[in-house]
Design an enzyme around this catalytic site. Structure first.
Site, PDB file in Angstrom:
ATOM      1  N   LYS A   8      -8.818   5.172 -19.546  1.00  0.00           N
ATOM      2  CA  LYS A   8      -9.198   5.544 -20.682  1.00  0.00           C
ATOM      3  C   LYS A   8      -8.006   5.318 -21.532  1.00  0.00           C
ATOM      4  CE  LYS A   8     -12.708   7.100 -18.345  1.00  0.00           C
ATOM      5  NZ  LYS A   8     -13.646   6.256 -18.043  1.00  0.00           N
ATOM      6  N   TYR A  62     -16.283  16.603 -15.919  1.00  0.00           N
ATOM      7  CA  TYR A  62     -16.929  15.155 -15.913  1.00  0.00           C
ATOM      8  C   TYR A  62     -17.609  14.995 -14.863  1.00  0.00           C
ATOM      9  CZ  TYR A  62     -16.920  10.375 -14.720  1.00  0.00           C
ATOM     10  OH  TYR A  62     -17.362   9.035 -14.310  1.00  0.00           O
ATOM     11  N   ASP A 102      -7.265  18.041 -15.768  1.00  0.00           N
ATOM     12  CA  ASP A 102      -7.633  16.726 -16.119  1.00  0.00           C
ATOM     13  C   ASP A 102      -7.394  16.731 -17.570  1.00  0.00           C
ATOM     14  OD1 ASP A 102      -8.806  14.378 -16.940  1.00  0.00           O
ATOM     15  OD2 ASP A 102     -10.712  14.618 -15.585  1.00  0.00           O
ATOM     16  N   ARG A 136       0.700  -1.140   0.012  1.00  0.00           N
ATOM     17  CA  ARG A 136       0.047  -0.118  -0.015  1.00  0.00           C
ATOM     18  C   ARG A 136       0.838   1.162  -0.275  1.00  0.00           C
ATOM     19  NH1 ARG A 136      -2.056   1.977   4.419  1.00  0.00           N
ATOM     20  NH2 ARG A 136      -2.484   0.015   5.580  1.00  0.00           N
TER      21      ARG A 136
HETATM   22  N1  PLP Z   1     -12.039  12.637 -15.888  1.00  0.00           N
HETATM   23  C1  PLP Z   1     -12.534  12.226 -17.285  1.00  0.00           C
HETATM   24  C2  PLP Z   1     -12.653  13.178 -18.048  1.00  0.00           C
HETATM   25  C3  PLP Z   1     -13.305  11.031 -17.401  1.00  0.00           C
HETATM   26  O1  PLP Z   1     -13.957  10.938 -18.579  1.00  0.00           O
HETATM   27  C4  PLP Z   1     -13.613  10.009 -16.418  1.00  0.00           C
HETATM   28  C5  PLP Z   1     -14.251   8.887 -16.325  1.00  0.00           C
HETATM   29  O2  PLP Z   1     -15.073   8.689 -17.334  1.00  0.00           O
HETATM   30  C6  PLP Z   1     -13.037  10.263 -15.169  1.00  0.00           C
HETATM   31  C7  PLP Z   1     -12.153  11.575 -14.906  1.00  0.00           C
HETATM   32  C8  PLP Z   1     -13.096   9.442 -13.901  1.00  0.00           C
HETATM   33  O3  PLP Z   1     -12.227   8.272 -14.019  1.00  0.00           O
HETATM   34  P1  PLP Z   1     -12.462   6.849 -13.634  1.00  0.00           P
HETATM   35  O4  PLP Z   1     -13.785   6.228 -14.186  1.00  0.00           O
HETATM   36  O5  PLP Z   1     -11.539   5.984 -14.036  1.00  0.00           O
HETATM   37  O6  PLP Z   1     -12.846   6.828 -12.165  1.00  0.00           O
END
Ligand code: PLP
Length: 373
Positions: free
Chosen positions: A196, A99, A171, A47
């Site tokens: 992704k 998001y 992001d 961890r």
């Molecule tokens: N940021 C963006 C732009 C996303 O599209 C997503 C998920 O679709 C996330 C963050 C969150 O990621 P996760 O689904 O891996 O928790």
């Protein structure tokens, strides 16, 4: 080293014992102490740190041009790690088009803990300025945004935030470091959903936060990672590290196809509007040209003529686009975003979002043509 070389060479050294060219996976949760009780080999408990995870973190930090990276079990765990830097009374500015999961964290987790937030139209620097308060500690940027692919000016937002003593986290999930490196515009943190494009095959979840500088902020995130325990398994870290070796090839090919598909959709009579930053008609096109390195990503969306029913019917006729959430994998996906985003959604009901995979663009265009007919 260029990004392609970094993605192969950093954190992927030949293993000294057997000479493995492909890295081994370190599954052990615990590590042997020295006779004097020390951990001279650097690891005590998974961890806190794990060699497979460390290799992934070193590679991700290098790809973004940062000093340090912490890897998490999902992108959501990564955004929460960034929010852990806040204290009650602090204020966050985030995009109206964040998001939806990130926005939900602010509403449902940070809000009740006394952190305040304002959702602003980040494509307008005046709107960002108006949203800042004396308590603003963090400005969250997400560009291109999800799902309308709006572009915000990372450099201008950062300059404004820094003037007011706030930091900026970007992001960078949609653009990936192949097309955009927010640290070059002064951002302090970069966050990814590694689920992704980093993972790229729709078979692993992960997240990452990269720091431009080391120091206290990097140490705080490292401490949070071990204390919260939201770490990826060694196998997941290994899978993501492996996928990074092909990141540039995948993202470039997917983005070339996306550009062709966006052109096709923008001219189709049954499409009201196509949203892709590479289109001349896109309001953020000029800024995207400046901020992104010659490519505009593999995500696009479009509004069909009609509403929700027409959008669903068109998605149902597609053969080479799987109806599923998420993005960045080798297979193309189509999604009606308004229905997944919930009550706070600002996405039009007629909008479909496409994640372009690695199928041939001619096949994808043919499929869209028959679905829209
Ligand atoms: N940021 C963006 C732009 C996303 O599209 C997503 C998920 O679709 C996330 C963050 C969150 O990621 P996760 O689904 O891996 O928790």
């Amino acid at each position: 080293m260029k990004l392609e070389t970094l993605s192969i060479r950093i954190g992927r050294e030949v293993e000294p014992d057997a000479g493995d060219v492909a890295p081994a996976i370190h599954l052990s949760t615990t590590y042997e102490r020295d006779a004097d009780g020390e951990f001279s080999r650097g690891y005590s408990y998974t961890r806190a740190d794990n060699p497979t995870r460390k290799a992934l973190e070193q590679c991700i930090a290098a790809l973004e041009g940062g000093v340090d990276a912490t890897a998490y079990s999902s992108g959501s765990a990564a955004s929460l790690a960034v929010f852990s830097l806040l204290r009650p009374g602090d204020h966050v500015v985030a995009p109206v088009e964040s998001y939806h999961g990130t926005a939900k964290q602010l509403r449902d987790i940070l809000g009740p803990m006394g952190v305040r937030y304002t959702f602003a139209n980040m494509t307008s620097i005046d709107a960002v300025r108006a949203a800042l308060t004396a308590q603003t500690r963090l400005v969250w940027a997400e560009t291109p945004s999800n799902p309308m692919l709006n572009i915000s000016d990372i450099g201008a937002i950062t300059a404004l935030a820094h003037e007011r003593g706030a930091i900026v986290c970007c992001d960078n999930t949609f653009a990936t470091p192949v097309w955009q490196r927010p640290f070059e515009f002064g951002a302090d943190l970069v966050m990814h959903s590694s689920t992704k494009f980093f993972g790229g095959h729709s078979d692993v979840m992960g997240g990452a936060v990269i720091t431009r500088e080391g120091g206290q902020r990097a140490a705080q995130l490292r401490d949070y990672q071990g204390t919260a325990g939201s770490v990826p398994s060694a196998f997941d870290a290994w899978l993501i590290r492996r996928s990074l070796t092909t990141l540039s090839c995948r993202v470039r090919t997917q983005s070339e196809s996306a550009a062709r598909i966006a052109e096709f959709l923008s001219r189709h009579p049954n499409v009201e509007r196509a949203f892709y930053p590479g289109l001349d008609s896109h309001p953020g096109h000029t800024l995207a040209r400046k901020q992104m390195k010659g490519g505009f990503g593999a995500m696009l969306s479009f509004c069909v003529r009609g509403g929700r029913a027409e959008a669903f019917a068109i998605a149902a006729r597609m053969k080479y686009f799987t109806r599923a959430t998420s993005l960045g994998g080798v297979e193309s996906l189509v999604e009606h975003r308004a229905s997944i985003e919930g009550p706070h959604s600002v996405t039009p009901e007629s909008l479909l979002r496409l994640s372009i995979g690695l199928e041939h663009a001619d096949d994808l265009i043919g499929d869209l043509d028959q679905a829209l007919a």
